[in-house]
Scaffold this motif. Structure first.
Motif, mmCIF file in Angstrom:
data_model
loop_
_atom_site.group_PDB
_atom_site.id
_atom_site.type_symbol
_atom_site.label_atom_id
_atom_site.label_comp_id
_atom_site.label_asym_id
_atom_site.label_seq_id
_atom_site.Cartn_x
_atom_site.Cartn_y
_atom_site.Cartn_z
ATOM 1 N N ALA A 5 -12.399 -0.614 4.833
ATOM 2 C CA ALA A 5 -11.858 0.206 3.752
ATOM 3 C C ALA A 5 -12.799 0.230 2.552
ATOM 4 O O ALA A 5 -12.995 1.270 1.908
ATOM 5 C CB ALA A 5 -10.483 -0.310 3.347
ATOM 6 N N GLY A 6 -13.401 -0.920 2.236
ATOM 7 C CA GLY A 6 -14.340 -0.971 1.128
ATOM 8 C C GLY A 6 -15.568 -0.111 1.371
ATOM 9 O O GLY A 6 -16.044 0.597 0.467
ATOM 10 N N LEU A 7 -16.085 -0.131 2.590
ATOM 11 C CA LEU A 7 -17.247 0.700 2.910
ATOM 12 C C LEU A 7 -16.895 2.183 2.845
ATOM 13 O O LEU A 7 -17.707 2.998 2.381
ATOM 14 C CB LEU A 7 -17.767 0.334 4.305
ATOM 15 N N VAL A 8 -15.695 2.551 3.311
ATOM 16 C CA VAL A 8 -15.265 3.949 3.239
ATOM 17 C C VAL A 8 -15.151 4.399 1.786
ATOM 18 O O VAL A 8 -15.582 5.496 1.423
ATOM 19 C CB VAL A 8 -13.923 4.140 3.980
ATOM 20 N N LEU A 9 -14.557 3.534 0.933
ATOM 21 C CA LEU A 9 -14.433 3.878 -0.480
ATOM 22 C C LEU A 9 -15.799 4.096 -1.115
ATOM 23 O O LEU A 9 -16.009 5.059 -1.875
ATOM 24 C CB LEU A 9 -13.698 2.751 -1.215
ATOM 25 N N TRP A 10 -16.739 3.210 -0.804
ATOM 26 C CA TRP A 10 -18.082 3.369 -1.365
ATOM 27 C C TRP A 10 -18.741 4.650 -0.873
ATOM 28 O O TRP A 10 -19.325 5.404 -1.649
ATOM 29 C CB TRP A 10 -18.945 2.164 -0.993
ATOM 30 N N TRP A 11 -18.625 4.915 0.413
ATOM 31 C CA TRP A 11 -19.281 6.087 0.984
ATOM 32 C C TRP A 11 -18.739 7.383 0.378
ATOM 33 O O TRP A 11 -19.489 8.317 0.120
ATOM 34 C CB TRP A 11 -19.095 6.087 2.493
ATOM 35 N N ARG A 12 -17.423 7.403 0.112
ATOM 36 C CA ARG A 12 -16.816 8.613 -0.430
ATOM 37 C C ARG A 12 -17.126 8.797 -1.913
ATOM 38 O O ARG A 12 -17.156 9.936 -2.399
ATOM 39 C CB ARG A 12 -15.300 8.571 -0.237
ATOM 40 N N ARG A 13 -17.317 7.696 -2.643
ATOM 41 C CA ARG A 13 -17.494 7.786 -4.083
ATOM 42 C C ARG A 13 -18.911 7.460 -4.528
ATOM 43 O O ARG A 13 -19.168 7.388 -5.739
ATOM 44 C CB ARG A 13 -16.528 6.817 -4.778
ATOM 45 N N ARG A 14 -19.822 7.277 -3.600
ATOM 46 C CA ARG A 14 -21.156 6.869 -4.006
ATOM 47 C C ARG A 14 -21.790 7.946 -4.892
ATOM 48 O O ARG A 14 -21.701 9.146 -4.594
ATOM 49 C CB ARG A 14 -22.033 6.600 -2.781
ATOM 50 N N PRO A 15 -22.425 7.547 -5.975
ATOM 51 C CA PRO A 15 -23.075 8.519 -6.866
ATOM 52 C C PRO A 15 -24.254 9.175 -6.157
ATOM 53 O O PRO A 15 -24.943 8.551 -5.350
ATOM 54 C CB PRO A 15 -23.543 7.661 -8.050
ATOM 55 N N THR A 16 -24.494 10.408 -6.470
ATOM 56 C CA THR A 16 -25.590 11.133 -5.853
ATOM 57 C C THR A 16 -26.927 10.494 -6.242
ATOM 58 O O THR A 16 -27.212 10.277 -7.422
ATOM 59 C CB THR A 16 -25.577 12.605 -6.315
ATOM 60 N N GLY A 17 -27.708 10.176 -5.219
ATOM 61 C CA GLY A 17 -29.021 9.614 -5.465
ATOM 62 C C GLY A 17 -29.025 8.178 -5.916
ATOM 63 O O GLY A 17 -30.040 7.680 -6.402
ATOM 64 N N PRO A 72 0.825 -1.224 0.000
ATOM 65 C CA PRO A 72 0.000 0.000 0.000
ATOM 66 C C PRO A 72 0.852 1.264 0.000
ATOM 67 O O PRO A 72 1.937 1.298 0.555
ATOM 68 C CB PRO A 72 -0.804 -0.127 1.299
ATOM 69 N N ARG A 73 0.325 2.292 -0.633
ATOM 70 C CA ARG A 73 0.994 3.607 -0.658
ATOM 71 C C ARG A 73 0.503 4.408 0.549
ATOM 72 O O ARG A 73 -0.378 5.263 0.432
ATOM 73 C CB ARG A 73 0.683 4.311 -1.968
ATOM 74 N N LEU A 74 1.112 4.120 1.680
ATOM 75 C CA LEU A 74 0.646 4.715 2.932
ATOM 76 C C LEU A 74 0.975 6.195 3.037
ATOM 77 O O LEU A 74 0.414 6.909 3.870
ATOM 78 C CB LEU A 74 1.259 3.962 4.124
ATOM 79 N N THR A 75 1.911 6.682 2.212
ATOM 80 C CA THR A 75 2.250 8.109 2.251
ATOM 81 C C THR A 75 1.289 8.946 1.412
ATOM 82 O O THR A 75 1.341 10.177 1.455
ATOM 83 C CB THR A 75 3.679 8.323 1.749
ATOM 84 N N ALA A 76 0.441 8.268 0.627
ATOM 85 C CA ALA A 76 -0.541 9.003 -0.176
ATOM 86 C C ALA A 76 -1.661 9.509 0.725
ATOM 87 O O ALA A 76 -1.718 9.218 1.927
ATOM 88 C CB ALA A 76 -1.090 8.104 -1.277
ATOM 89 N N ARG A 77 -2.556 10.269 0.129
ATOM 90 C CA ARG A 77 -3.661 10.828 0.904
ATOM 91 C C ARG A 77 -5.003 10.427 0.313
ATOM 92 O O ARG A 77 -5.108 10.054 -0.852
ATOM 93 C CB ARG A 77 -3.559 12.364 0.925
ATOM 94 N N GLY A 78 -6.006 10.552 1.166
ATOM 95 C CA GLY A 78 -7.377 10.378 0.716
ATOM 96 C C GLY A 78 -7.704 8.983 0.223
ATOM 97 O O GLY A 78 -7.324 7.967 0.816
ATOM 98 N N ARG A 79 -8.395 8.930 -0.924
ATOM 99 C CA ARG A 79 -8.953 7.687 -1.432
ATOM 100 C C ARG A 79 -7.896 6.648 -1.756
ATOM 101 O O ARG A 79 -8.139 5.442 -1.615
ATOM 102 C CB ARG A 79 -9.784 7.983 -2.687
ATOM 103 N N ILE A 80 -6.700 7.094 -2.177
ATOM 104 C CA ILE A 80 -5.662 6.144 -2.591
ATOM 105 C C ILE A 80 -5.270 5.239 -1.428
ATOM 106 O O ILE A 80 -5.076 4.035 -1.591
ATOM 107 C CB ILE A 80 -4.434 6.891 -3.150
#
Length: 466
Positions: A393-405, A189-197
């Motif tokens: 991590a999968g739930l966080v990714l979905w929550w951050r990228r979920r399409p509106t509506g 993993p790229r632990l020095t990256a930020r956010g979604r990565i």
């Protein structure tokens, strides 16, 4: 349709690849959304159960290393006092102590309800008693395998486990490097990256390293599941090689039926005692007095503890059964002892069992962290911790990228090759785990016949991007 028919093969290939990619992405996403709560639940309860021997030893410490003065009471007397501690009960199991100064454990029952009684081996005093179903690790086992909901709970666990296997397989297909430069984000993993990565790498890379172990952990637990347990038991019978009862739980209902049958046999033996002695109950019923011959005979066999000595399974029989209940199942040998003569008349070692029994025994021993000691427990703990991290991590990714509506997954990007292999593996799993196969067929039929006919439902669920 006309446009598709007029297009060249080179134009059609990307469309098919994109369609399959979207299908695999959708399988992965919805399998994860359904399975994630179960993964977290089963990981938490499984992590506790991994350390069952240590937890039970800690809970039982007040009743072990006792101060003994004078000889131990005969096994029949200890069993009789245990029955007296629970009115109306009869002996279900006499457990050989691991150490001479341990409390004597005796399991007595009234019908299918069992109580574990702890007795001082020299005085016969009752030190403690607890319902078997109320013991902490039995409670955790029911939470883990059945969600404390019996057969419906077992079916849900089996479905969640099956869909988790699809989650792992589809995740590997989605992870497979396509045009990447370097292995960062692929093998580490790229632990020095930020956010979604960071969350993406924690989800994907952890899954890559743990997929094989996680799949084994899931599949080795299927013998406890509703339909798979019945399937394995049926195969044992059809092959005609089954010897003795299955050595894995077939659910709380089946266990209750087995306990009730044992109780009826024990009471049938007591009825014979009454017939032979008139209406006066002897100090130690003849059926119970046989323990004084059986226990010494079993104690000299060096079976792996704890060893449970159970009364004859049929009224009128004199054959007692003594079986190792070791958490390391390949050590589980069993013998039959003639209660009148105190002689071993039969033996069934683990190595002599049906091939299915041996395979399941090794699988469960690894599943429960018992096959190779602390290393097995720590390996199991690492796997369930990794599964929990993947789920979060999968739930966080979905929550951050979920399409509106929309509930559906974000639109896929790129193409997926060799997706036929994933489809084939999924269909194969559907045959191996019938309950999963039925659920998959129902979902595919529902999607094709109902959901795709509704534009709103299709967009909400991610079946179409327009």
């Amino acid at each position: 349709m006309d446009r598709f028919l007029m297009s060249s093969p080179s134009e059609r290939a990307p469309m098919r690849a994109e369609r399959w990619y979207a299908t695999v992405w959708r399988w992965h996403f919805y399998a994860g959304l359904f399975a994630a709560p179960f993964i977290l639940w089963l990981s938490a309860t499984g992590a506790i159960y991994l350390f069952k021997p240590q937890i039970e030893a800690w809970l039982d410490r007040p009743y072990d290393t006792l101060r003994l003065e004078g000889p131990r009471l005969p096994p029949s007397e200890l069993a009789l006092r245990a029955e007296g501690a629970v009115p109306g009960s009869v002996l279900h199991s006499f457990i050989l102590p691991d150490e001479p100064d341990d409390a004597q454990r005796v399991i007595v029952g009234v019908g299918a309800v069992e109580t574990r009684v702890y007795l001082h081996p020299a005085t016969g005093a009752v030190l403690y008693r607890v319902a078997e179903e109320a013991r902490l690790m039995r409670f955790i086992a029911r939470l883990h395998g059945e969600l404390k909901a019996g057969r419906p709970g077992s079916a849900l666990v089996e479905l969640a486990a099956s869909w988790t296997v699809i989650l792992l397989l589809s995740g590997l297909f989605l992870w497979w490097p396509r045009g990447r430069k370097g292995w960062a984000g692929v093998l580490w993993p790229r632990l020095t990256a930020r956010g979604r990565i960071v969350w993406r790498d924690l989800h994907a890379v952890t899954g890559v390293w743990l997929s094989l172990a996680a799949a084994f952990l899931i599949l080795s637990g299927l013998p406890w599941a509703l339909s798979w347990s019945d399937y394995l038991a049926h195969v044992r019978q059809v092959t005609g090689q089954s010897a003795g009862p299955v050595d894995w739980s077939q659910g709380s209902a089946a266990e209750a039926a087995s306990r009730a049958a044992l109780d009826r046999a024990a009471r049938g033996a007591r009825a014979d005692d009454h017939a032979h002695h008139g209406m006066v109950q002897p100090a130690a019923p003849a059926a119970l007095a046989q323990l004084d011959q059986v226990v010494p005979a079993v104690a000299g066999l060096d079976l792996a503890g704890p060893v449970h000595v159970t009364p004859p399974a049929e009224a009128g029989s004199m054959i007692w059964r003594a079986a190792s209940n070791s958490v390391n199942r390949p050590l589980r040998d069993a013998v039959e002892v003639d209660g009148t003569a105190g002689q071993v008349v039969g033996r069934l070692d683990f190595a002599d069992r049906h091939p299915i029994d041996r395979a399941v025994g090794y699988g469960i021993a690894i599943h429960e962290g018992a096959l190779f000691g602390w290393a097995n427990q720590l390996l199991g703990l690492a796997v369930v911790a990794g599964l929990s991290l993947m789920a979060v991590a999968g739930l966080v990714l979905w929550w951050r990228r979920r399409p509106t509506g929309r509930l559906g997954a974000p639109p896929p990007q790129g193409q997926l090759r060799h997706s036929w292999a994933l489809v084939a593996l999924t269909v194969l799993l559907g045959f191996v785990v019938p309950l999963f196969g039925i659920s998959l067929a129902v979902l595919v039929a529902l999607e094709q016949s109902v959901l795709r006919r509704s534009a709103r439902a299709s967009r909400f669920l991610g079946l179409r991007t327009g």
